[in-house]
Every structure is written in structure tokens, then in C-alpha cells.
Motif scaffolding. Structure first.
Motif, PDB file in Angstrom:
ATOM      1  N   THR A 135      54.280  38.751  48.578  1.00  0.00           N
ATOM      2  CA  THR A 135      54.013  39.262  47.251  1.00  0.00           C
ATOM      3  C   THR A 135      55.317  39.649  46.584  1.00  0.00           C
ATOM      4  O   THR A 135      56.318  39.922  47.231  1.00  0.00           O
ATOM      5  CB  THR A 135      53.082  40.484  47.293  1.00  0.00           C
ATOM      6  OG1 THR A 135      53.698  41.507  48.075  1.00  0.00           O
ATOM      7  CG2 THR A 135      51.755  40.108  47.882  1.00  0.00           C
ATOM      8  N   ASP A 149      56.709  41.833  42.835  1.00  0.00           N
ATOM      9  CA  ASP A 149      56.375  42.524  41.611  1.00  0.00           C
ATOM     10  C   ASP A 149      56.964  41.841  40.389  1.00  0.00           C
ATOM     11  O   ASP A 149      56.554  42.075  39.272  1.00  0.00           O
ATOM     12  CB  ASP A 149      56.890  43.970  41.665  1.00  0.00           C
ATOM     13  CG  ASP A 149      56.161  44.758  42.723  1.00  0.00           C
ATOM     14  OD1 ASP A 149      56.768  45.687  43.266  1.00  0.00           O
ATOM     15  OD2 ASP A 149      54.992  44.459  42.997  1.00  0.00           O
ATOM     16  N   ARG A 201      44.744  38.963  49.063  1.00  0.00           N
ATOM     17  CA  ARG A 201      44.988  40.164  48.259  1.00  0.00           C
ATOM     18  C   ARG A 201      45.687  39.818  46.946  1.00  0.00           C
ATOM     19  O   ARG A 201      45.355  40.358  45.884  1.00  0.00           O
ATOM     20  CB  ARG A 201      45.826  41.177  49.054  1.00  0.00           C
ATOM     21  CG  ARG A 201      45.034  41.955  50.090  1.00  0.00           C
ATOM     22  CD  ARG A 201      45.825  43.135  50.623  1.00  0.00           C
ATOM     23  NE  ARG A 201      46.970  42.721  51.410  1.00  0.00           N
ATOM     24  CZ  ARG A 201      46.925  42.517  52.726  1.00  0.00           C
ATOM     25  NH1 ARG A 201      45.785  42.681  53.379  1.00  0.00           N
ATOM     26  NH2 ARG A 201      48.007  42.155  53.383  1.00  0.00           N
ATOM     27  N   LEU A 202      46.659  38.920  47.024  1.00  0.00           N
ATOM     28  CA  LEU A 202      47.372  38.510  45.825  1.00  0.00           C
ATOM     29  C   LEU A 202      46.433  37.814  44.837  1.00  0.00           C
ATOM     30  O   LEU A 202      46.488  38.041  43.631  1.00  0.00           O
ATOM     31  CB  LEU A 202      48.532  37.590  46.203  1.00  0.00           C
ATOM     32  CG  LEU A 202      49.496  37.199  45.083  1.00  0.00           C
ATOM     33  CD1 LEU A 202      50.194  38.425  44.519  1.00  0.00           C
ATOM     34  CD2 LEU A 202      50.517  36.195  45.599  1.00  0.00           C
ATOM     35  N   GLU A 216      43.180  38.231  44.615  1.00  0.00           N
ATOM     36  CA  GLU A 216      42.255  39.234  44.072  1.00  0.00           C
ATOM     37  C   GLU A 216      42.925  40.045  42.964  1.00  0.00           C
ATOM     38  O   GLU A 216      42.296  40.384  41.960  1.00  0.00           O
ATOM     39  CB  GLU A 216      41.761  40.148  45.196  1.00  0.00           C
ATOM     40  CG  GLU A 216      40.820  39.447  46.171  1.00  0.00           C
ATOM     41  CD  GLU A 216      40.533  40.282  47.411  1.00  0.00           C
ATOM     42  OE1 GLU A 216      41.233  41.309  47.603  1.00  0.00           O
ATOM     43  OE2 GLU A 216      39.653  39.902  48.194  1.00  0.00           O
ATOM     44  N   GLN A 217      44.211  40.363  43.157  1.00  0.00           N
ATOM     45  CA  GLN A 217      44.949  41.098  42.126  1.00  0.00           C
ATOM     46  C   GLN A 217      45.054  40.283  40.850  1.00  0.00           C
ATOM     47  O   GLN A 217      44.871  40.796  39.747  1.00  0.00           O
ATOM     48  CB  GLN A 217      46.343  41.458  42.645  1.00  0.00           C
ATOM     49  CG  GLN A 217      46.349  42.499  43.744  1.00  0.00           C
ATOM     50  CD  GLN A 217      47.706  42.637  44.411  1.00  0.00           C
ATOM     51  OE1 GLN A 217      48.696  42.037  43.983  1.00  0.00           O
ATOM     52  NE2 GLN A 217      47.771  43.421  45.480  1.00  0.00           N
ATOM     53  N   GLU A 218      45.349  39.000  40.996  1.00  0.00           N
ATOM     54  CA  GLU A 218      45.453  38.132  39.821  1.00  0.00           C
ATOM     55  C   GLU A 218      44.105  38.005  39.121  1.00  0.00           C
ATOM     56  O   GLU A 218      44.031  38.044  37.891  1.00  0.00           O
ATOM     57  CB  GLU A 218      45.957  36.747  40.240  1.00  0.00           C
ATOM     58  CG  GLU A 218      46.016  35.728  39.112  1.00  0.00           C
ATOM     59  CD  GLU A 218      46.918  36.154  37.972  1.00  0.00           C
ATOM     60  OE1 GLU A 218      46.584  35.848  36.808  1.00  0.00           O
ATOM     61  OE2 GLU A 218      47.960  36.790  38.244  1.00  0.00           O
ATOM     62  N   SER A 263      41.693  40.205  39.078  1.00  0.00           N
ATOM     63  CA  SER A 263      41.360  41.464  38.406  1.00  0.00           C
ATOM     64  C   SER A 263      42.153  41.634  37.116  1.00  0.00           C
ATOM     65  O   SER A 263      41.679  42.246  36.168  1.00  0.00           O
ATOM     66  CB  SER A 263      41.611  42.651  39.342  1.00  0.00           C
ATOM     67  OG  SER A 263      42.989  42.799  39.617  1.00  0.00           O
ATOM     68  N   ARG A 264      43.380  41.071  37.082  1.00  0.00           N
ATOM     69  CA  ARG A 264      44.195  41.169  35.870  1.00  0.00           C
ATOM     70  C   ARG A 264      43.720  40.205  34.781  1.00  0.00           C
ATOM     71  O   ARG A 264      43.601  40.574  33.630  1.00  0.00           O
ATOM     72  CB  ARG A 264      45.662  40.867  36.189  1.00  0.00           C
ATOM     73  CG  ARG A 264      46.416  41.982  36.866  1.00  0.00           C
ATOM     74  CD  ARG A 264      47.908  41.732  36.829  1.00  0.00           C
ATOM     75  NE  ARG A 264      48.265  40.509  37.539  1.00  0.00           N
ATOM     76  CZ  ARG A 264      48.669  40.484  38.808  1.00  0.00           C
ATOM     77  NH1 ARG A 264      48.745  41.602  39.498  1.00  0.00           N
ATOM     78  NH2 ARG A 264      48.982  39.343  39.387  1.00  0.00           N
TER      79      ARG A 264
END
Length: 250
Positions: free
Chosen positions: A2, A4, A139-140, A142-144, A146-147
Motif C-alpha cells: 500500500t 499513501d 484491503r486496498l 476495499e479502501q478504493e 469505499s472512496r
């Protein structure tokens, strides 16, 4: 695996920071401050390279703007003084890394360390590494999701979202067709060449996990090794069984 900051943005920032250090006086002051082990005043920085305080302030501000130093007002040595405290400089936590093509060995090392520390009793080290890569990718994804809140993803939209992530991680994605995305760079070379089964397996697990977390069922990660390129490519799921490009992709 990952990050930032996107790969292109990070590379641009690193190159700009290196450009700031090309000036000899600036570079010498920067090294002096890094080695000082205490906040350095403008007067101390100026004396270290034999220039005026005003000229030192100019160079120091350039280093601060580049993110290489941080500045604050404090008494030298921590001894309070009457009146305004002098401006002092100290190293920032920034780390500069530039490679062309881009390499992400620290990400691979982080995955392997996580796998070693989290290895379960019922799995081998390699199984732990593959599981860890898949979990990190998921996880990465899922983060994308959600954004961007993309809703139901078709193949083209899924490839577009993947393209952004891949660019940010140094894969150099190229859209060969509406159904196929190849990756021109392996961020883990030359380590992948030393242990292809392990590294390519982790790479594949990570990208497949990302698609799973993104809920991009219309896209599939396929192992398709090519010389001097990444071993994985992304395809529309109904064309992914072919090891080589489909006729429609040519």
C-alpha cells in the motif's frame, strides 16, 4: 503493498527534492543540519558553509519548501531567552528514493515480514506469504471501493479503477484493448527473477485480492509472464482463460 501517495506523485516529489539539493551550498548546509543532532540556527548554518545569514536563510527556506527540513522557533539548547525565539532547522522525516523504472522492494519486504510474523501453524512460509499478499490487496481494494463508491463494476470501469492503482504502485499499466490491461514494469525486479514462484505468486495474489476487495468480478488477474515486464495482466473475466492475447486484442 500500500502507499499513501501515488507513484507518479511520489516520483515527482522525489525528483524535485533532489533538484533542490543540486546547489552545492544548499546541499552542504543540509548535510550539516542532518549531522548536527540538534536544531540548527540560521547563524550556525551560515557559518558551516561560510556565507551570510541572509543568504543562508534563502537556501534554508528552499530546503523547507522541498520537505527536506522543518523549521520552528525555539531557543538553541532549550535555554529560554528574552524576546523572540530564533528560527531553528532540523531534518524532516522525508525519505527520498528515485528509481527508473520504479521499484517497490520495501513493499515486498513489508509483506514478507508481515507473513513471517503472522504465519499460522497450519501453513508453510510460502502459503503465509501468498495469504498475506491477498489480504493486503483486498484491503486496498476495499479502501478504493469505499472512496469511489462505484456501484456494480463492469469490465471497462473495473480496469479503469485498477489502472489508477497500478500506476500508483509503479506497474506502468498499458490498456492494450477494452478487455486487457498489461503491466510494462515489474516493481519487484530483480528479486522476482531470483525467486519467480514466490514473488510472482505474491504479486498475482495481491492483484487478485485487490480485484476481490474492489468487487470487480468482471475483471481477473492472470499469470502471463513476459520478458522484462510484470508477470500478471488484467483481463475481462470471460477472456482470462487464454494465456496469450485473444484475437480481438491483437
Amino acid at each position: 503493498m500500500t502507499s499513501d501517495v501515488s507513484g507518479s506523485s511520489a516520483a515527482k516529489s522525489a525528483i524535485e527534492s533532489l533538484g533542490v539539493l543540486q546547489e552545492d551550498l544548499r546541499r552542504r548546509m543540509f548535510l550539516f543540519i542532518r549531522r548536527a543532532r540538534h536544531p540548527v540556527t540560521r547563524d550556525e548554518a551560515a557559518a558551516s558553509v561560510g556565507i551570510s545569514r541572509k543568504l543562508a536563510a534563502f537556501h534554508l527556506d528552499k530546503l523547507v519548501d522541498a520537505g527536506l527540513l522543518r523549521a520552528r522557533y525555539a531557543a538553541p539548547g532549550g535555554v529560554p531567552k528574552v524576546g523572540r525565539q530564533p528560527k531553528v532547522y532540523e531534518p524532516s522525516e522525508a525519505q527520498i528514493q528515485v528509481s527508473v523504472p520504479e521499484r517497490r522492494h520495501e513493499l515486498l519486504a513489508d509483506l514478507l515480514l508481515t507473513a513471517v510474523l503472522g504465519e499460522r501453524q497450519d501453513e508453510s512460509a510460502i502459503q503465509a506469504a501468498l495469504r498475506t499478499a491477498a489480504e493486503q490487496g483486498r484491503r486496498l481494494g476495499e479502501q478504493e471501493r469505499s472512496r469511489s463508491r462505484p456501484g456494480r463494476l463492469g469490465a471497462e470501469r473495473g480496469l479503469t479503477l485498477c489502472e489508477r492503482m497500478l500506476e500508483g504502485h509503479g506497474y506502468e499499466p498499458v490498456r492494450e484493448s477494452a478487455t486487457r490491461l498489461t503491466l510494462r514494469n515489474c516493481p519487484f525486479h530483480p528479486l522476482a527473477a531470483k525467486a519467480p514462484d514466490l514473488v510472482c505468486g505474491m504479486n498475482h495474489a495481491f492483484l487478485a485480492g485487490y480485484l476481490d476487495g474492489l468487487d470487480a468480478g468482471a475483471v481477473q488477474a492472470v499469470l502471463a509472464p513476459r520478458p522484462d515486464e510484470c508477470c500478471v495482466e488484467l483481463r475481462r473475466a470471460d477472456t482470462a482463460s487464454a494465456a496469450q492475447p485473444d484475437a480481438e486484442d491483437e
